[in-house]
Enzyme design. Structure first.
Site, PDB file in Angstrom:
ATOM      1  N   ILE A 123       0.860  -1.188   0.000  1.00  0.00           N
ATOM      2  CA  ILE A 123       0.000   0.000   0.000  1.00  0.00           C
ATOM      3  C   ILE A 123       0.896   1.238   0.000  1.00  0.00           C
ATOM      4  CG2 ILE A 123      -0.384  -0.056   2.529  1.00  0.00           C
ATOM      5  CD1 ILE A 123      -3.285   1.079   1.687  1.00  0.00           C
ATOM      6  N   THR A 126       2.506   6.926   1.747  1.00  0.00           N
ATOM      7  CA  THR A 126       3.512   7.930   2.140  1.00  0.00           C
ATOM      8  C   THR A 126       4.309   8.436   0.939  1.00  0.00           C
ATOM      9  OG1 THR A 126       3.654   6.773   4.244  1.00  0.00           O
ATOM     10  CG2 THR A 126       5.433   8.314   3.751  1.00  0.00           C
ATOM     11  N   GLY A 131       3.663  12.248   5.235  1.00  0.00           N
ATOM     12  CA  GLY A 131       3.320  10.928   5.765  1.00  0.00           C
ATOM     13  C   GLY A 131       2.111  11.034   6.660  1.00  0.00           C
ATOM     14  N   ILE A 157       7.768   2.277   1.212  1.00  0.00           N
ATOM     15  CA  ILE A 157       6.682   1.339   0.924  1.00  0.00           C
ATOM     16  C   ILE A 157       7.117  -0.099   1.195  1.00  0.00           C
ATOM     17  CG2 ILE A 157       4.973   0.596  -0.791  1.00  0.00           C
ATOM     18  CD1 ILE A 157       4.851   3.633   0.211  1.00  0.00           C
ATOM     19  N   GLN A 243      -7.695  -1.557  11.772  1.00  0.00           N
ATOM     20  CA  GLN A 243      -7.105  -2.915  11.806  1.00  0.00           C
ATOM     21  C   GLN A 243      -5.588  -2.853  11.644  1.00  0.00           C
ATOM     22  OE1 GLN A 243      -9.301  -6.330  10.491  1.00  0.00           O
ATOM     23  NE2 GLN A 243      -7.650  -6.928   9.124  1.00  0.00           N
ATOM     24  N   GLU A 244      -5.111  -1.894  10.846  1.00  0.00           N
ATOM     25  CA  GLU A 244      -3.659  -1.750  10.681  1.00  0.00           C
ATOM     26  C   GLU A 244      -3.004  -1.446  12.035  1.00  0.00           C
ATOM     27  OE1 GLU A 244      -2.445   0.965   7.599  1.00  0.00           O
ATOM     28  OE2 GLU A 244      -0.367   0.995   8.276  1.00  0.00           O
ATOM     29  N   GLY A 341      24.138  -7.884  28.476  1.00  0.00           N
ATOM     30  CA  GLY A 341      25.445  -7.229  28.488  1.00  0.00           C
ATOM     31  C   GLY A 341      25.903  -6.944  27.070  1.00  0.00           C
ATOM     32  N   GLY A 342      27.186  -7.179  26.799  1.00  0.00           N
ATOM     33  CA  GLY A 342      27.743  -6.896  25.467  1.00  0.00           C
ATOM     34  C   GLY A 342      27.082  -7.727  24.371  1.00  0.00           C
ATOM     35  N   THR A 367       2.091   7.601  13.342  1.00  0.00           N
ATOM     36  CA  THR A 367       3.040   7.727  14.464  1.00  0.00           C
ATOM     37  C   THR A 367       2.254   7.702  15.788  1.00  0.00           C
ATOM     38  OG1 THR A 367       2.919  10.142  14.575  1.00  0.00           O
ATOM     39  CG2 THR A 367       4.560   9.193  13.064  1.00  0.00           C
TER      40      THR A 367
HETATM   41  C1  LIG Z   1       9.945   0.668   7.880  1.00  0.00           C
HETATM   42  C2  LIG Z   1       8.784   1.502   7.398  1.00  0.00           C
HETATM   43  C3  LIG Z   1       7.772   0.926   6.672  1.00  0.00           C
HETATM   44  C4  LIG Z   1       6.720   1.711   6.195  1.00  0.00           C
HETATM   45  N1  LIG Z   1       5.776   1.127   5.387  1.00  0.00           N
HETATM   46  C5  LIG Z   1       4.873   1.945   4.764  1.00  0.00           C
HETATM   47  C6  LIG Z   1       3.987   1.408   3.780  1.00  0.00           C
HETATM   48  O1  LIG Z   1       3.968   0.197   3.491  1.00  0.00           O
HETATM   49  N2  LIG Z   1       3.147   2.257   3.143  1.00  0.00           N
HETATM   50  C7  LIG Z   1       3.121   3.585   3.424  1.00  0.00           C
HETATM   51  O2  LIG Z   1       2.344   4.288   2.802  1.00  0.00           O
HETATM   52  N3  LIG Z   1       3.931   4.112   4.366  1.00  0.00           N
HETATM   53  C8  LIG Z   1       4.813   3.328   5.027  1.00  0.00           C
HETATM   54  N4  LIG Z   1       5.673   3.861   5.960  1.00  0.00           N
HETATM   55  C9  LIG Z   1       5.604   5.281   6.241  1.00  0.00           C
HETATM   56  C10 LIG Z   1       5.079   5.618   7.613  1.00  0.00           C
HETATM   57  O3  LIG Z   1       3.733   5.291   7.733  1.00  0.00           O
HETATM   58  C11 LIG Z   1       5.384   7.099   7.849  1.00  0.00           C
HETATM   59  O4  LIG Z   1       6.797   7.233   7.981  1.00  0.00           O
HETATM   60  C12 LIG Z   1       4.670   7.655   9.066  1.00  0.00           C
HETATM   61  O5  LIG Z   1       3.288   7.702   8.856  1.00  0.00           O
HETATM   62  C13 LIG Z   1       5.164   9.066   9.427  1.00  0.00           C
HETATM   63  O6  LIG Z   1       5.183   9.893   8.317  1.00  0.00           O
HETATM   64  P1  LIG Z   1       6.510  10.767   8.008  1.00  0.00           P
HETATM   65  O7  LIG Z   1       7.646   9.825   7.972  1.00  0.00           O
HETATM   66  O8  LIG Z   1       6.248  11.586   6.804  1.00  0.00           O
HETATM   67  O9  LIG Z   1       6.690  11.701   9.256  1.00  0.00           O
HETATM   68  P2  LIG Z   1       6.008  13.157   9.465  1.00  0.00           P
HETATM   69  O10 LIG Z   1       4.557  13.065   9.147  1.00  0.00           O
HETATM   70  O11 LIG Z   1       6.842  14.161   8.760  1.00  0.00           O
HETATM   71  O12 LIG Z   1       6.169  13.344  11.025  1.00  0.00           O
HETATM   72  C14 LIG Z   1       7.380  13.817  11.611  1.00  0.00           C
HETATM   73  C15 LIG Z   1       7.159  13.980  13.120  1.00  0.00           C
HETATM   74  O13 LIG Z   1       6.136  14.967  13.335  1.00  0.00           O
HETATM   75  C16 LIG Z   1       5.126  14.435  14.161  1.00  0.00           C
HETATM   76  N5  LIG Z   1       3.817  14.967  13.794  1.00  0.00           N
HETATM   77  C17 LIG Z   1       3.284  15.078  12.551  1.00  0.00           C
HETATM   78  N6  LIG Z   1       2.047  15.581  12.629  1.00  0.00           N
HETATM   79  C18 LIG Z   1       1.777  15.795  13.939  1.00  0.00           C
HETATM   80  C19 LIG Z   1       0.661  16.288  14.672  1.00  0.00           C
HETATM   81  N7  LIG Z   1      -0.480  16.650  14.064  1.00  0.00           N
HETATM   82  N8  LIG Z   1       0.754  16.366  16.022  1.00  0.00           N
HETATM   83  C20 LIG Z   1       1.861  15.986  16.660  1.00  0.00           C
HETATM   84  N9  LIG Z   1       2.969  15.503  16.024  1.00  0.00           N
HETATM   85  C21 LIG Z   1       2.920  15.401  14.690  1.00  0.00           C
HETATM   86  C22 LIG Z   1       5.163  12.927  13.899  1.00  0.00           C
HETATM   87  O14 LIG Z   1       4.570  12.202  14.960  1.00  0.00           O
HETATM   88  C23 LIG Z   1       6.670  12.689  13.789  1.00  0.00           C
HETATM   89  O15 LIG Z   1       7.223  12.562  15.058  1.00  0.00           O
HETATM   90  C24 LIG Z   1       6.690   3.088   6.495  1.00  0.00           C
HETATM   91  C25 LIG Z   1       7.701   3.647   7.271  1.00  0.00           C
HETATM   92  C26 LIG Z   1       8.744   2.894   7.704  1.00  0.00           C
HETATM   93  C27 LIG Z   1       9.842   3.554   8.507  1.00  0.00           C
END
Ligand SMILES: Cc1cc2nc3c(=O)[nH]c(=O)nc-3n(C[C@H](O)[C@H](O)[C@H](O)COP(=O)(O)OP(=O)(O)OC[C@H]3O[C@@H](n4cnc5c(N)ncnc54)[C@H](O)[C@@H]3O)c2cc1C
Length: 381
Positions: A123, A126, A131, A157, A243-244, A341-342, A367
């Protein structure tokens, strides 16, 4: 505490899946971590054995189970320290969109392949620039006769290299005043011209997961590949994200339990100053504190799961489960790692990998800050 979530059929399913893990997963994990992805073939093997989309009706190629079969898969993958074989992402996050919102023709076209492992799914929400703020995506889908033409970039992704189908979140109406109503979902086959996989990303953890970039350059997709109505994408995402979140909570809980079990065993074997380190009061207190967190977490997540299986729509509870169990999970793994430990810092020790795997759970699937934003809204704050 005895768990009441499962029936005998789920227990039998667990036994069968453990055998599958012993045969088809565990012998390959080190190689997969080095390769940065699992073997394509293991998806087909999992499908053939009935472990993909186990909740799907038999008419679509599933085995007619329920979400609790998926819970078994998630728990056992966590217990096997396998964080890259994204079965839950496929079976319980992506495929449910097709199942819930697809037309009969779309379901017949894609679901049997999703259950057999012929199609691995992803899916793509992002983007490099957004994101958390999903309504701000800039990937465009412009209608052109019987097609849409998709242009844009996605990042992070999961299953990015191995996927055959990706649900792509794109703007069909770029007017910022319609930010939410301008989003639509498209199922894009990976062999379509204009679809390009970017690089597999180097991550802190989840070494065997092929998290990647994705690019769409004038990628033509027939209207018949749009899921649901034009402009209904945001609403569909909001419905399915519960569900996610729950899936992440379930995986985190099982990982915490397994790490704690392994740590208790280790502290009984490792000696210092002439006795097992489990005999130090610090060890005992810390491990008991971890156990308390694990037992409280287990009671909560099983209750939320049972209500989710019963069909309740649990926005607040799924969000709390996601942030609390992943925050707590990270604390537990950190505490446990210290007892190694280590060795706890060495990648050949599962606890070191579990530590790195735990970190992302507080970031993806929304997040933990966003989870609190959602709960605050539910409280009318
Ligand atoms: C290993 C991995 C797998 C992933 N798999 C997928 C996938 O399959 N498909 C997909 O689409 N995405 C995927 N993602 C993306 C993931 O869902 C996003 O990284 C996540 O939603 C955060 O978006 P961002 O990285 O743009 O951070 P940002 O949105 O830029 O956020 C940065 C910081 O600001 C904070 N923040 C943002 N808005 C607010 C608010 N309103 N109030 C308070 N704090 C806020 C956030 O909590 C975070 O700490 C994946 C990410 C990783 C690392």
């Amino acid at each position: 505490m005895d768990r009441t979530l499962f029936e005998t059929e789920h227990d039998q399913f667990r036994t069968a899946f453990r055998t599958f893990l012993d045969r088809e997963v565990k012998p390959n994990q080190e190689r997969w971590r080095e390769a940065g992805q699992v073997d394509r073939e293991v998806w087909r093997k999992a499908g053939a054995a009935g472990f993909l989309c186990p909740w799907l009706e038999e008419t679509y190629g599933g085995s007619g189970g329920d979400f609790r079969h998926s819970v078994v898969v998630m728990e056992e993958l966590s217990r096997a320290y396998e964080s890259g074989f994204a079965m839950a992402l496929h079976s319980d996050i992506v495929v449910p969109y097709i199942h819930a919102f697809g037309t009969e023709e779309q379901k017949q076209r894609w679901l049997p392949g999703c259950a057999s492992g012929e199609f691995v799914t992803a899916i793509a929400m992002t983007e490099p620039g957004t994101g958390s703020d999903l309504a701000a995506v800039t990937t465009r889908a412009v209608r052109d006769g019987d097609d849409y033409v998709i242009t844009g970039s996605k990042t992070f992704i999961s299953n990015g290299q191995l996927c055959d189908l990706a649900i792509v979140v794109a703007k069909t109406d770029p007017n910022p005043e319609n930010a939410h109503k301008g989003i639509s979902l498209f199922v894009v086959e990976a062999n379509r011209p204009g679809f390009q996989r970017g690089k597999r990303l180097h991550k802190m953890g989840m070494a065997s997961q092929d998290t990647s970039e994705m690019f769409f350059e004038d990628c033509r997709v027939p209207v018949a590949n749009r899921l649901g109505a034009e402009g209904a994408g945001f609403m569909m995402l909001m419905q399915k994200l519960q569900q996610e979140r729950l899936c992440v909570a379930i995986g985190a809980q099982a990982a915490s339990e397994k790490v704690l079990e392994d740590t208790i065993a280790y502290t009984k074997e490792r000696t210092a100053f002439g006795k097992p380190i489990s005999k130090f009061q610090n060890t005992q207190f810390k491990l008991v504190e971890c156990l308390a967190k694990v037992e409280v977490g287990r009671a909560y997540v099983d209750k939320v799961t049972a209500e989710h299986v019963a069909g309740k729509y649990l926005v607040k509870e799924c969000s709390i489960a996601k942030f609390w169990l992943t925050d707590t999970g990270q604390e537990i793994v950190d505490t446990c790692l210290q007892f190694f430990g280590g060795y706890g810092y060495m990648l050949e020790y599962p606890v070191a990998r579990a530590f790195m795997d735990a970190r992302v759970q507080r970031i993806f699937a929304g997040t933990n800050e966003i989870m609190k934003v959602i709960v605050a809204k539910q409280l009318g704050l």
